[in-house]
Design a protein around this motif. Structure first.
Motif, PDB file in Angstrom:
ATOM      1  N   SER A 633       0.486  -1.348   0.127  1.00 14.64           N
ATOM      2  CA  SER A 633       0.092   0.211  -0.163  1.00 14.64           C
ATOM      3  C   SER A 633       0.534   1.614   0.511  1.00 14.64           C
ATOM      4  O   SER A 633       0.844   2.354  -0.610  1.00 14.64           O
ATOM      5  CB  SER A 633      -0.781  -0.375   0.904  1.00 14.64           C
ATOM      6  OG  SER A 633       0.164   0.876   2.439  1.00 14.64           O
ATOM      7  N   THR A 944      -8.840  15.294  -6.569  1.00 17.37           N
ATOM      8  CA  THR A 944      -9.576  14.905  -5.729  1.00 17.37           C
ATOM      9  C   THR A 944     -10.642  14.711  -5.937  1.00 17.37           C
ATOM     10  O   THR A 944     -11.276  14.317  -7.130  1.00 17.37           O
ATOM     11  CB  THR A 944      -9.798  16.553  -5.224  1.00 17.37           C
ATOM     12  OG1 THR A 944      -9.861  17.570  -5.906  1.00 17.37           O
ATOM     13  CG2 THR A 944      -7.865  16.930  -4.424  1.00 17.37           C
ATOM     14  N   HIS A 950      -7.806   9.724  -4.879  1.00 17.36           N
ATOM     15  CA  HIS A 950      -7.809   7.941  -4.558  1.00 17.36           C
ATOM     16  C   HIS A 950      -7.283   6.954  -5.496  1.00 17.36           C
ATOM     17  O   HIS A 950      -7.476   5.736  -6.273  1.00 17.36           O
ATOM     18  CB  HIS A 950      -9.404   7.131  -4.080  1.00 17.36           C
ATOM     19  CG  HIS A 950     -10.084   7.789  -3.214  1.00 17.36           C
ATOM     20  ND1 HIS A 950      -9.378   7.904  -1.650  1.00 17.36           N
ATOM     21  CD2 HIS A 950     -11.088   8.017  -3.162  1.00 17.36           C
ATOM     22  CE1 HIS A 950     -10.873   8.687  -1.389  1.00 17.36           C
ATOM     23  NE2 HIS A 950     -11.099   9.000  -2.198  1.00 17.36           N
TER      24      HIS A 950
END
Length: 1002
Positions: A633, A944, A950
C-alpha cells in the motif's frame, strides 16, 4: 553495497551525458521518501552542484514537486532535510526564493483554518498550515541575511589567495551553515509573560513556552446571514509567531493567523464612554481578530506579547519608512537607476515607528537592499493581480475604460521584473508601464487583464566592483551583482576587508551613502570604467566536469582521505595555474594519490571526491535499512518499475537561440529592441519557408494587421519620445496577463507536463511542435500568464473580417499562404500538422478536455496552440456525461487542412503520432512519478473527489500509456486512436453545444 551501486548508477549512469539528472534525483527522493537518510544524501549532493546552470534549471523546473514534498512529507520528519536544501538553493538565486514564496502562499491559503470571509475551511490542516508559515518565514530570512562570507571569499579567489576549488568548497559550507542556522532558529527557546506576570508553562512543538488565556471574541463576519455576532469566550494562544483561537483550552482549533508583520490596534484603549472597554484588534494582510480583555492589565499583557511576536521579530513589518532609491543609472545598492516616467511607492503611515526603526537599524545596508527588493517585487506582483481583482467587481461596460487608469497609477519599484522567467533567463528590469495598450477580457466571473511595460537591460551596475554593463546577464547573475554586496565594501571599494569585518559588533548608518555614489546616487567622479565582464557574476554559475563515478570500495560513512592532487580539480580553461602547490602547499605524490588519479581518469573527479568528503557521505546503515521492503500500500509506481529511469533533458523555448559573445544582444522574445543609439531592431527568429507576403496576409486576419514586432516597435517609438534615460544598452516591451478568482496551480502542473513531453520528443529527435509558455500562480486564486503573441483563438479567427465566408480552415490556408503547391502553403501546412501531432498526443496522454475553439489558438505560421487546462487527467465538463469521448480532437476542418486521409501530410501525421507515442511510453517512469508526487495529498480538482481522487487519475494515466501492451502492438493501437478520433460525433456535438451556449464558432 548493491543498493549504493544501484543508487549511483541510477543518478550518474552512462546515459546522463555528463550532467546531474535532476529528474532522477526527484524520483529517487520520492521513491525513498520513507527514509530521510536517502533523501538527505540526494539533497546534499544536488546542493553541492547547484552552481551549475543545468542543475539549477532542473531544480527550478521540478520546483512544484520539490515544494510539494517539502510541505507534505517533512511535516512529520524529525529533521528538515529538504527545507535546508531549499534554503541553500534560495541563497543561489533570489528568483528561486520568490517562486518558492508564491507556492507557499498558495499552500497557506489551502490549509488555513478559515477563508478570509470567515467561513470554515474544509481543507484545514494544522500540521501543513504551521509548516508552511514557518517555511515562508525561513525563506524570507534566508533572502535578507543571505551569504555573509561569499563576496569576501570571492575577493580572496580573485586575488589568488585561494583556489577555485577552495572557494567553491567554502561557499558551499557557508550556505549549508546559514540554512542550518535559519532552520534551527525556530527551535530556540523563548518565553512569554503570562497574564499574571509569570512565564506560562505550556510549550509548543519546538519547545518554546506558549502564552495563552481566555478572551472575549467577536467575529468580523457572520457565519450565516441569520446568525448574530455575539461576544464569545475563546481560548487564545501565542505560539511560534502564530495566534491560535480554540473553543476551549484543550479543545478544537477555530481560527489562526500568522503574527509576522501583524499590527496590534489599540485605538479603543482608554476611550471614555465606549461600550466595550479593554478591546484590541490584531490584523495582518488577510485576517482581523477583535478581542476584549477583562482588565487593563490583562489587555496590556496581551498587547505586549503580541507586539513581541509581530513587530520586533517580524522580518517584514507592514509599516516601514520607504527608502529613496537612486534615480540615475548608477547601479546603487538599493535599486537600479533608470530615471524616466516611473511611479514609486507612496509613503505609508508609520504606526510602529520605534519598532520599525529598531528593525531597520539591525539590518546592514546589503540586507536592507535585499529586503527592499524582495518586498518590492512581491508588492509589485500583488499590485498586478489586484488590478484584475478590482476590475472584476466593476460593471462590464466600464472595465475597459477604467483599466488604463489603474495601470498608470500602479507603483513600480526601482528594481522589479516580470517573474515569468527562470533564473538563467535574460534579465529585464521594468522601467515604466504603457497604460493605453492595456487589454481587458470581459467574463462573468473574471476579468483577465493584459498589461505592457517598457523594460531595460544592459544598465551599468556593480560599481563596487568596477562597473558592469552587460545586456545578456541572466536573472540570477544580475541579482547577484546588484544585491549580494558585502557590507565591508561599502567602506572600502578598492581594498579587501578581512572575512567577518563589519558583520558583527558594528553599527551601520541607515543613511549611508549608496555604493559608488556622489549626491543623489550619481557615480563618483573617480568611478572605474564600465566593463563588459566581471568575475563577480562569472562565479554565480560554475562549470563542473562530466559525472560518471565509480563507486568507492571504502565503507560508507567514513571520513575519506581528502589529500588528492588538486591538479585534477581545476577546470582546464579557467586560466589558473593547475599546480596544486601554488594554492595548497607542496604535497608528496604518494602511490595512493597516483592510484586515485588513475581512477579519476576513468570516471569523474568531482563525484569521486564526493564520496571522500565529510560534507556528503552515505551512512553505513543506509543500505540495510533501505532494502527493507515496504508494504504494498506504500509502494509507488517507481517501486514496481523494472527498467532504469530515463534521463530527459528539459528543452526551453530559446534553446535554439545562441548568444555568441558578451557584445552580442541575446533576445528575450520575438518583439523589437530599441538600442542605445535609437535604432529599433525587429526580431524574427523563424525561417520556415513562409514568405513575407503570406505573413502579411495572415497578420491582417490574426492580429488586426499589427504583429508583435510591429506593435512593440510602435510602443518603443512612443516611449522614446518621453524617456530621457539612456543608461540602458537596449529597451524592450514585455506583456503579461494578470488573473484573479482563478486557481492556476493545476494549469502550472499541466504546462510542466507539456514541457516534459516536448523534451521527450526532442530527445527522440522528432520534429513534433509544442508551445510552452510560463504560468505563475501567486496565491490560491491569483496568478500571471505569459502573453501569446501573434496568435488568436480559432473562434476569433473565424469571426475576423478577413476570414473566408465558408468558415473552413483549408480555405483560409489557401487564401493566406497561397495555392496548395506553393512553398508557403506547404510550410504552413507542415507547421499545422506538426503542432496537431504534439497536441493530439498530450491531449490524449494528459486527458485534456474542454477543447472548444475558444481554447485553441492559431498563430501567424499555422501552428495550433492549446490553452486553458482547467479540465485535465480525465476531468471533463459534465463528468460522466461529457460529450468529449474521442481520444483527442481531430475534426473535418483539421483533416481538410492536411489534405484528407489519403494525403502525404496525413500519412506523416500518423507516422509522427506513432513515433511520439512510443517515445512517451519509453519515458513513462518520470511522467508517472511527477503525477504521483503531485497527486499525494493534493488539492488539485483533477486529483480529488470521488471521481478523480484515491489514485484514479494516475491509474487512468497509466492505462492511456498502454504499458501493459507489447511494444510490437503499439503501432496498431496508436493508429486506432487516430481512427477513433477522426470526425468523432462527440467532438462535433461538444462544439455545437459551445456554439449555442457560449457563442464559440465551430
Amino acid at each position: 553495497e548493491e543498493f549504493k551501486s544501484r543508487l549511483v548508477d541510477d543518478v550518474f549512469g552512462k546515459d546522463n551525458q555528463g550532467k546531474v539528472p535532476i529528474e532522477k534525483v526527484m524520483m529517487l527522493i520520492w521513491q525513498f521518501r520513507d527514509d530521510p537518510s536517502v533523501v538527505q544524501f540526494m539533497a546534499q549532493f544536488v546542493a553541492k552542484y547547484a552552481g551549475s546552470r543545468d542543475v539549477f534549471d532542473g531544480v527550478e523546473f521540478y520546483l512544484p514537486q520539490l515544494a510539494h514534498m517539502i510541505i507534505h512529507l517533512e511535516a512529520s520528519w524529525d529533521d528538515a532535510i529538504l527545507e535546508r536544501f531549499a534554503l541553500i538553493i534560495a541563497q543561489q538565486s533570489l528568483h528561486f526564493a520568490l517562486q518558492f514564496n508564491w507556492i507557499l502562499q498558495g499552500a497557506i491559503e489551502d490549509y488555513q483554518p478559515e477563508a478570509a470571509e470567515g467561513q470554515p475551511n474544509p481543507s484545514y490542516n494544522p500540521l501543513f498550515y504551521s509548516r508552511c508559515v514557518k517555511l515562508l518565514s525561513n525563506i524570507e530570512r534566508c533572502v535578507v541575511y543571505g551569504k555573509p562570507r561569499t563576496h569576501e571569499l570571492q575577493r580572496l579567489y580573485e586575488m589568488g589567495k585561494i583556489s577555485k576549488q577552495e572557494y567553491e568548497l567554502m561557499e558551499q559550507a557557508d550556505r549549508r551553515f546559514i540554512a542550518a542556522q535559519i532552520v534551527a532558529t525556530g527551535k530556540n527557546a523563548s518565553s512569554h509573560k503570562s497574564s499574571d506576570g509569570k512565564a506560562d508553562n505550556d510549550e509548543d512543538d519546538d519547545g518554546r513556552s506558549a502564552f495563552g488565556g481566555n478572551l472575549m471574541y467577536k467575529r468580523q463576519v457572520r457565519s450565516a446571514a441569520y446568525k448574530p455576532k455575539p461576544w464569545k469566550t475563546r481560548y487564545f494562544e501565542i505560539s511560534d509567531r502564530m495566534l491560535y483561537c480554540y473553543n476551549t483550552k484543550d479543545g478544537k482549533l477555530v481560527r489562526a493567523m500568522p503574527l509576522a508583520g501583524a499590527e496590534v490596534d489599540t485605538k479603543e484603549m482608554g476611550k471614555e464612554g465606549t461600550k466595550y472597554r479593554h478591546m484590541f484588534t490584531v490584523r495582518n494582510q488577510h485576517f482581523a481578530f477583535t478581542m476584549r480583555a477583562t482588565s487593563a492589565d490583562e489587555r496590556d499583557t496581551w498587547v505586549s506579547n503580541l507586539n513581541d511576536e509581530s513587530a520586533p521579530n517580524a522580518l517584514y513589518p507592514h509599516h516601514l519608512p520607504p527608502v529613496r532609491a537612486p534615480t540615475s543609472g548608477g547601479g546603487g545598492l538599493r535599486g537600479v537607476g533608470g530615471g524616466g516616467a516611473k511611479k514609486t511607492a507612496d509613503s505609508r503611515p508609520d504606526d510602529k515607528a520605534d519598532e520599525s526603526k529598531q528593525f531597520m537599524k539591525d539590518l546592514s545596508p546589503s540586507q536592507r537592499a535585499r529586503y527592499d527588493f524582495f518586498k518590492g517585487e512581491r508588492d509589485f506582483v500583488r499590485a498586478l493581480c489586484d488590478i484584475a481583482e478590482d476590475l472584476r467587481f466593476k460593471d462590464r461596460a466600464e472595465r475597459k475604460k477604467l483599466a488604463p487608469g489603474l495601470v498608470e497609477k500602479m507603483a513600480i519599484p526601482n528594481c522589479s521584473y516580470i517573474p515569468l522567467v527562470g533564473s538563467t533567463d535574460i534579465w529585464q528590469r521594468i522601467h515604466s508601464s504603457i497604460p493605453k495598450d492595456t487589454r481587458v477580457f470581459n467574463t462573468n466571473e473574471r476579468c483577465p487583464v493584459i498589461m505592457h511595460f517598457i523594460t531595460k537591460r544592459g544598465e551599468q551596475i556593480g560599481l563596487h566592483r568596477g562597473g558592469l554593463r552587460d545586456v545578456n546577464l541572466d536573472v540570477a547573475e544580475y541579482l547577484h551583482v546588484q544585491y549580494e554586496v558585502p557590507d565591508s565594501e561599502l567602506r572600502s571599494m578598492n581594498g579587501m576587508a578581512s572575512i567577518g569585518e563589519g558583520t558583527e559588533g558594528e553599527e551601520e548608518d541607515d543613511d549611508a551613502q549608496d555604493v559608488g555614489g556622489g549626491e543623489d546616487g550619481e557615480p563618483a567622479l573617480d568611478a572605474p570604467e564600465v566593463r563588459t565582464s566581471s568575475s563577480s557574476h562569472e562565479l554565480v554559475w560554475k562549470n563542473y566536469t562530466s559525472i560518471s563515478p565509480n563507486a568507492s570500495d571504502k565503507p560508507s560513512g567514513e571520513n575519506f582521505d581528502n589529500n588528492e592532487d588538486d591538479e585534477d580539480d581545476e577546470d582546464e580553461d579557467d586560466g589558473e595555474d593547475t599546480d596544486a602547490s601554488n594554492h595548497n602547499g607542496a604535497r608528496g605524490a604518494t602511490s595512493g594519490n597516483r592510484e586515485a588519479k588513475t581512477i579519476l581518469q576513468k570516471g569523474n573527479k568531482q563525484v569521486q571526491k564526493l564520496f571522500r568528503e565529510d560534507l556528503v557521505k552515505m551512512p553505513s546503515k543506509l543500505v540495510n535499512r533501505i532494502q527493507t521492503r515496504r508494504r504494498v500500500s506504500q509502494m509507488s509506481y517507481l517501486d514496481k518499475a523494472t527498467g532504469p529511469l530515463q534521463m530527459v533533458p528539459i528543452v526551453e523555448e530559446g534553446d535554439d537561440v545562441s548568444v555568441a559573445s558578451m557584445s552580442s544582444v541575446g533576445t528575450a522574445g520575438t518583439g523589437s529592441i530599441l538600442t542605445k543609439e535609437g535604432v529599433v531592431l525587429s526580431i524574427d527568429l523563424e525561417d520556415d519557408g513562409i514568405d513575407k507576403a503570406s505573413i502579411d496576409r495572415a497578420k491582417a486576419i490574426v492580429c488586426g494587421g499589427e504583429s508583435w514586432a510591429d506593435k512593440s516597435a510602435r510602443m518603443l517609438g512612443d516611449a522614446a519620445t518621453h524617456d530621457n534615460d539612456d543608461s540602458a544598452a537596449c529597451t524592450e516591451v514585455i506583456g503579461v496577463m494578470a488573473k484573479s478568482n482563478d486557481d492556476l496551480r493545476q494549469e502550472v502542473f499541466v504546462m510542466q507536463m507539456i514541457h516534459y513531453y516536448k523534451s521527450v520528443f526532442a530527445k527522440a529527435s522528432l520534429p513534433i511542435w509544442l508551445k510552452t509558455y510560463r504560468i505563475l500562480s501567486t496565491s490560491k486564486d491569483t496568478g500571471l500568464i505569459e502573453v501569446l503573441t501573434d496568435s488568436t483563438s480559432i473562434d476569433g479567427l473565424k469571426k475576423s473580417d478577413g476570414f473566408p465566408a465558408d468558415g473552413n480552415l483549408r480555405t483560409y490556408f489557401e487564401k493566406v499562404y497561397g495555392p496548395p503547391d506553393s512553398k508557403s502553403f506547404k510550410a504552413a501546412q507542415r507547421n499545422f500538422m506538426l503542432s496537431l501531432v504534439g497536441y493530439s498526443l498530450v491531449c490524449y496522454l494528459l486527458g485534456l478536455n474542454d477543447r472548444h475553439n475558444g481554447n485553441i489558438m492559431i498563430d501567424l505560421r499555422g501552428h495550433l496552440v492549446h490553452i486553458d487546462f482547467g479540465f485535465a487527467f480525465g476531468m471533463a465538463p459534465g463528468h460522466e456525461f461529457s460529450m468529449e469521448k474521442a481520444p483527442f480532437k481531430l475534426t473535418k476542418d483539421y483533416m481538410d487542412v492536411m489534405g484528407g486521409p489519403d494525403s502525404e501530410c496525413f500519412k506523416e501525421f500518423q507516422r509522427l503520432f506513432v513515433a511520439g507515442f512510443e517515445a512517451a511510453r519509453a519515458n513513462s517512469q518520470i511522467a508517472l512519478g511527477l503525477v504521483e508526487i503531485m497527486m499525494f495529498k493534493s488539492n488539485y480538482p483533477c486529483f480529488t473527489g470521488a471521481r478523480y481522487g484515491h489514485g484514479v487519475s494516475l491509474k487512468r494515466f497509466e492505462e492511456r500509456l498502454m504499458l501493459s501492451k507489447k511494444d510490437s502492438k503499439i503501432r496498431k493501437y496508436a493508429l486506432r486512436l487516430i481512427k477513433d478520433s477522426i470526425e468523432h460525433t462527440g467532438t462535433y456535438l461538444y462544439d455545437r453545444f459551445q456554439k449555442y451556449s457560449n457563442g464559440y464558432a465551430m
